[in-house]
Scaffold this active site. Sequence first.
Site, short mmCIF file in Angstrom:
data_model
loop_
_atom_site.label_atom_id
_atom_site.label_comp_id
_atom_site.label_asym_id
_atom_site.label_seq_id
_atom_site.Cartn_x
_atom_site.Cartn_y
_atom_site.Cartn_z
N ARG A 14 35.52 34.82 33.75
CA ARG A 14 36.45 34.87 34.90
C ARG A 14 37.73 34.18 34.45
NH1 ARG A 14 35.61 33.55 41.22
NH2 ARG A 14 34.57 35.54 40.96
N HIS B 189 38.05 43.24 39.92
CA HIS B 189 36.81 42.48 40.19
C HIS B 189 35.68 43.50 40.23
CE1 HIS B 189 34.26 39.29 41.21
NE2 HIS B 189 34.69 38.95 42.41
N GLN C 200 31.97 42.83 41.64
CA GLN C 200 31.97 42.71 43.10
C GLN C 200 31.94 44.09 43.75
OE1 GLN C 200 32.41 39.78 45.35
NE2 GLN C 200 31.75 41.41 46.70
N ASP D 111 39.90 40.93 52.47
CA ASP D 111 39.84 39.87 51.47
C ASP D 111 40.98 38.91 51.79
OD1 ASP D 111 39.31 38.37 49.20
OD2 ASP D 111 40.17 39.80 47.79
N CYS E 156 34.35 40.06 50.48
CA CYS E 156 33.70 39.53 49.26
C CYS E 156 33.52 38.01 49.30
CB CYS E 156 34.49 39.93 48.02
SG CYS E 156 36.15 39.22 47.97
N ARG F 155 25.01 40.98 45.07
CA ARG F 155 25.66 40.77 43.77
C ARG F 155 24.60 40.55 42.68
NH1 ARG F 155 30.73 38.30 43.67
NH2 ARG F 155 30.62 38.70 41.43
N1 CP Z 1 33.27 37.04 45.74
C1 CP Z 1 33.30 36.22 44.69
O1 CP Z 1 33.56 36.64 43.56
O2 CP Z 1 33.03 34.93 44.98
P1 CP Z 1 33.20 33.70 44.01
O3 CP Z 1 34.69 33.52 43.79
O4 CP Z 1 32.61 32.52 44.76
O5 CP Z 1 32.50 33.95 42.73
N1 NVA Z 2 41.05 38.45 45.61
C1 NVA Z 2 40.33 37.21 45.54
C2 NVA Z 2 38.88 37.47 45.28
C3 NVA Z 2 38.04 36.23 45.23
C4 NVA Z 2 36.60 36.51 44.94
C5 NVA Z 2 40.91 36.35 44.44
O1 NVA Z 2 41.23 36.87 43.36
O2 NVA Z 2 41.06 35.17 44.67
#
Ligand code: CP
Ligand code: NVA
Length: 309
Positions: free
Chosen positions: A108, A135, A138, A227, A267, A293
């Site tokens: 990540r 993502h 997800q 989101d 999400c 997930r």
């Molecule tokens: N939805 C999601 O990716 O959550 P986290 O940021 O907690 O991993």
């Molecule tokens: N769009 C959000 C998703 C978090 C899981 C971000 O990138 O922060």
Amino acid sequence: MKHFIHLKDIPAKDLRRILIDAKKRKKKRSKLGTLQTDNNAPLKGKLLIQMFEKPSLRTRLSFYLAIKQLGGGTITLRSNELHLGKGGESIEDTAKILSSYGDGFMLRTDSDKKVDNFKKYLSIPIINGLSPSSHPTQVLSDVFTVEEIKKKPISKLNITWIGDSNNVLNSLIAASVKFSFKLNIGCPKKYEPKKLILDWVKHQNKKVYIFNDPKKAVANADVIFSDKVISLNDKVNKKNKIKDFKKFKVSDNLMRYAKKNCTFLHCLPRGQEVDNIVFKSKKSKVWLQALNRAHVQKSILLYCFGKLR
Ligand code: CP
Ligand code: NVA
């Protein structure tokens, strides 16, 4: 060996195979405890290295469960504790070490370029656990959740996104092309998806529908996704952006413009973009969405390790 970086680069039939496997595996686990291994432990002896350069709750835990249930193990690295994170070691050297110690790498990061660079130097699969542009784990899991709830292929459903044109939406757009579902996007004019992604959709001879009026965007929707307005990588004037999205809050009133049995998905984590009343309503399936997930990522891991049945 297969990477899992962006949905748009993965063949539709492979994505479907992953979902079919996840459905079978989920069904078989109903009597198993959290850390009990799936029948025949297909990833026995395998190590997944996870690295987070940004916060995570769900992705971290669901990959932990996923690899453990497949018989393997995982270690989580924080980039600021590595030489790489401190700027003292190259991606190339780090990738060589990861490849010799581990069997898969989940990253990540705030940089799509970093994902590409790791891919270049790794000799093990890389999974994108969220980057500025997508993502994918997800959204593939969200397709699974939609089909599980609605009990029909997503291609037969109207999906609506209310919110910012961010990483999750980019992956949802890619999914709409791969799985052929109708996707409405409701957002202010200033925050519409980038030309690059819309051009890609056009190039695939597909369409997404953009509305600057949230009521029009949700008309006839089977599922509404939302989101956070401010994503982790957003370097914007937060106050102004939140103001710009004021009309795009998923409220009980907005839900009335969708189908009666419309499902709400998010999400997580959430911000101000959804009313508590919707979030906590029966229409909201966010907890199931989060749990799925783990199920789908198991099949993503098997795909990457070349072990998908
Ligand atoms: N939805 C999601 O990716 O959550 P986290 O940021 O907690 O991993
Ligand atoms: N769009 C959000 C998703 C978090 C899981 C971000 O990138 O922060």
